[in-house]
Design a protein around this motif. Structure first.
Motif, mmCIF file in Angstrom:
data_model
loop_
_atom_site.group_PDB
_atom_site.id
_atom_site.type_symbol
_atom_site.label_atom_id
_atom_site.label_comp_id
_atom_site.label_asym_id
_atom_site.label_seq_id
_atom_site.Cartn_x
_atom_site.Cartn_y
_atom_site.Cartn_z
ATOM 1 N N MET A 165 0.836 -1.205 0.000
ATOM 2 C CA MET A 165 0.000 0.000 0.000
ATOM 3 C C MET A 165 0.872 1.258 0.000
ATOM 4 S SD MET A 165 -3.198 -0.810 -0.074
ATOM 5 C CE MET A 165 -4.001 0.649 0.498
ATOM 6 N N LEU A 166 1.926 1.252 0.778
ATOM 7 C CA LEU A 166 2.838 2.392 0.827
ATOM 8 C C LEU A 166 3.507 2.611 -0.528
ATOM 9 C CD1 LEU A 166 4.150 4.583 2.555
ATOM 10 C CD2 LEU A 166 5.904 2.922 3.183
ATOM 11 N N GLU A 167 3.940 1.533 -1.173
ATOM 12 C CA GLU A 167 4.551 1.649 -2.499
ATOM 13 C C GLU A 167 3.556 2.199 -3.516
ATOM 14 O OE1 GLU A 167 6.054 -2.223 -3.331
ATOM 15 O OE2 GLU A 167 7.724 -2.020 -1.912
ATOM 16 N N GLN A 168 2.306 1.773 -3.433
ATOM 17 C CA GLN A 168 1.270 2.290 -4.340
ATOM 18 C C GLN A 168 1.056 3.781 -4.106
ATOM 19 O OE1 GLN A 168 -2.190 -0.100 -3.655
ATOM 20 N NE2 GLN A 168 -1.499 -1.768 -4.991
ATOM 21 N N MET A 169 1.031 4.189 -2.842
ATOM 22 C CA MET A 169 0.851 5.605 -2.537
ATOM 23 C C MET A 169 2.030 6.419 -3.068
ATOM 24 S SD MET A 169 -0.966 5.301 1.268
ATOM 25 C CE MET A 169 0.284 6.239 2.014
ATOM 26 N N GLU A 170 3.255 5.895 -2.929
ATOM 27 C CA GLU A 170 4.426 6.597 -3.446
ATOM 28 C C GLU A 170 4.356 6.741 -4.961
ATOM 29 O OE1 GLU A 170 7.800 4.395 -2.090
ATOM 30 O OE2 GLU A 170 7.685 5.223 -0.055
ATOM 31 N N ARG A 171 3.982 5.652 -5.655
ATOM 32 C CA ARG A 171 3.865 5.715 -7.121
ATOM 33 C C ARG A 171 2.800 6.717 -7.531
ATOM 34 N NH1 ARG A 171 4.885 -0.039 -6.957
ATOM 35 N NH2 ARG A 171 2.672 -0.390 -6.775
ATOM 36 N N ALA A 172 1.691 6.739 -6.797
ATOM 37 C CA ALA A 172 0.622 7.690 -7.117
ATOM 38 C C ALA A 172 1.098 9.127 -6.903
ATOM 39 C CB ALA A 172 -0.616 7.401 -6.266
ATOM 40 N N PHE B 297 6.962 17.708 -6.465
ATOM 41 C CA PHE B 297 6.759 17.662 -5.018
ATOM 42 C C PHE B 297 7.362 16.384 -4.439
ATOM 43 C CE2 PHE B 297 3.986 16.480 -1.382
ATOM 44 C CZ PHE B 297 4.373 17.493 -0.528
ATOM 45 N N ALA B 298 7.200 15.265 -5.122
ATOM 46 C CA ALA B 298 7.716 13.989 -4.633
ATOM 47 C C ALA B 298 9.238 14.003 -4.557
ATOM 48 C CB ALA B 298 7.242 12.853 -5.534
ATOM 49 N N THR B 299 9.901 14.571 -5.568
ATOM 50 C CA THR B 299 11.360 14.622 -5.511
ATOM 51 C C THR B 299 11.844 15.601 -4.448
ATOM 52 O OG1 THR B 299 11.366 16.218 -7.320
ATOM 53 C CG2 THR B 299 11.764 13.913 -7.898
ATOM 54 N N ALA B 300 11.067 16.651 -4.189
ATOM 55 C CA ALA B 300 11.432 17.583 -3.121
ATOM 56 C C ALA B 300 11.357 16.899 -1.759
ATOM 57 C CB ALA B 300 10.523 18.809 -3.150
ATOM 58 N N LEU B 301 10.359 16.042 -1.563
ATOM 59 C CA LEU B 301 10.243 15.312 -0.302
ATOM 60 C C LEU B 301 11.345 14.282 -0.136
ATOM 61 C CD1 LEU B 301 6.419 14.617 -0.006
ATOM 62 C CD2 LEU B 301 7.790 16.238 1.292
ATOM 63 N N GLU B 302 11.831 13.765 -1.239
ATOM 64 C CA GLU B 302 12.808 12.701 -1.210
ATOM 65 C C GLU B 302 14.223 13.216 -0.983
ATOM 66 O OE1 GLU B 302 14.176 11.065 -5.265
ATOM 67 O OE2 GLU B 302 12.853 9.574 -4.422
ATOM 68 N N GLY B 303 14.462 14.513 -1.132
ATOM 69 C CA GLY B 303 15.803 15.095 -1.038
ATOM 70 C C GLY B 303 16.485 14.798 0.277
ATOM 71 N N ASN B 304 17.793 14.852 0.261
ATOM 72 C CA ASN B 304 18.601 14.576 1.440
ATOM 73 C C ASN B 304 18.446 15.716 2.441
ATOM 74 O OD1 ASN B 304 20.548 14.009 3.327
ATOM 75 N ND2 ASN B 304 22.123 13.551 1.849
ATOM 76 N N GLY B 305 17.877 15.441 3.604
ATOM 77 C CA GLY B 305 17.625 16.477 4.596
ATOM 78 C C GLY B 305 18.887 17.118 5.133
ATOM 79 N N LEU B 306 19.943 16.316 5.324
ATOM 80 C CA LEU B 306 21.185 16.865 5.849
ATOM 81 C C LEU B 306 21.822 17.818 4.855
ATOM 82 C CD1 LEU B 306 23.342 16.907 8.047
ATOM 83 C CD2 LEU B 306 24.421 14.968 6.907
ATOM 84 N N ARG B 307 21.812 17.426 3.570
ATOM 85 C CA ARG B 307 22.408 18.285 2.551
ATOM 86 C C ARG B 307 21.635 19.598 2.444
ATOM 87 N NH1 ARG B 307 22.320 15.292 -2.388
ATOM 88 N NH2 ARG B 307 20.569 16.511 -3.102
ATOM 89 N N THR B 308 20.312 19.522 2.496
ATOM 90 C CA THR B 308 19.487 20.723 2.433
ATOM 91 C C THR B 308 19.746 21.613 3.639
ATOM 92 O OG1 THR B 308 17.796 19.476 1.277
ATOM 93 C CG2 THR B 308 17.121 21.558 2.221
ATOM 94 N N TYR B 309 19.859 21.022 4.817
ATOM 95 C CA TYR B 309 20.106 21.785 6.036
ATOM 96 C C TYR B 309 21.446 22.500 5.964
ATOM 97 C CZ TYR B 309 21.514 22.745 10.817
ATOM 98 O OH TYR B 309 21.975 23.352 11.942
ATOM 99 N N THR B 310 22.502 21.790 5.545
ATOM 100 C CA THR B 310 23.814 22.421 5.513
ATOM 101 C C THR B 310 23.888 23.492 4.431
ATOM 102 O OG1 THR B 310 24.628 20.589 4.155
ATOM 103 C CG2 THR B 310 25.095 20.493 6.503
ATOM 104 N N ARG B 311 23.219 23.258 3.305
ATOM 105 C CA ARG B 311 23.207 24.278 2.257
ATOM 106 C C ARG B 311 22.516 25.541 2.772
ATOM 107 N NH1 ARG B 311 20.002 22.311 -2.341
ATOM 108 N NH2 ARG B 311 21.644 20.781 -2.501
ATOM 109 N N ARG B 312 21.392 25.384 3.456
ATOM 110 C CA ARG B 312 20.682 26.529 4.025
ATOM 111 C C ARG B 312 21.552 27.233 5.053
ATOM 112 N NH1 ARG B 312 16.280 24.459 7.085
ATOM 113 N NH2 ARG B 312 15.641 23.543 5.123
ATOM 114 N N ARG B 313 22.274 26.484 5.846
ATOM 115 C CA ARG B 313 23.153 27.067 6.859
ATOM 116 C C ARG B 313 24.266 27.889 6.212
ATOM 117 N NH1 ARG B 313 26.749 23.583 11.073
ATOM 118 N NH2 ARG B 313 27.980 25.303 11.848
#
Length: 128
Positions: free
Chosen positions: A10-17, A25-41
């Motif tokens: 079900m989770l895989e189906q929701m991700e595909r949808a 939006f999906a690729t933005a959610l998937e981004g590396n949080g640490l890399r985004t945090y350090t870039r913002r810093r």
């Protein structure tokens, strides 16, 4: 508690949808949080460095030494933050440094470990 096979499907189906409906939006959610945090810093540190330059210049123009000193300290602090943030940022597609050194072990849930202990105890009791 691990997900059951049905829940995983079900989770895989929701991700595909989600990817089909809004891939940006999906690729933005998937981004590396640490890399985004350090870039913002780093960006914030650069902005603070520019503010420090402005304070330094304003202190010189107004002939207020303490404003120039504060501006210099702001510049120095922001430069240190930018350099340390830049060094800690993992490259795209690379694991953060702390994760690369640890051995990879399959994660077991608490319930799996409890079940294994329970099974061991039952086996020991049956053996005696």
């Amino acid at each position: 508690m691990p997900l059951s096979e049905h829940e995983q499907r079900m989770l895989e189906q929701m991700e595909r949808a989600l990817y089909a409906e809004d891939p940006k939006f999906a690729t933005a959610l998937e981004g590396n949080g640490l890399r985004t945090y350090t870039r913002r810093r780093v960006y914030q540190a650069v902005a603070g460095f520019l503010v420090g330059i402005a304070l330094l210049m304003a202190g010189m123009v107004a002939q207020q030494i303490w404003v120039s000193v504060v501006g210099f300290l702001v510049m120095l602090g922001c430069a240190v933050l930018a350099v340390t943030g830049w060094r800690k940022a993992p490259k795209p597609g690379e694991q953060p440094a702390g994760l690369a050194r640890r051995p990879v072990r399959p994660k077991r849930s608490v319930m799996d470990r409890i079940e294994q202990r329970w099974q061991r105890r039952r086996d020991e009791q049956q053996g005696h």
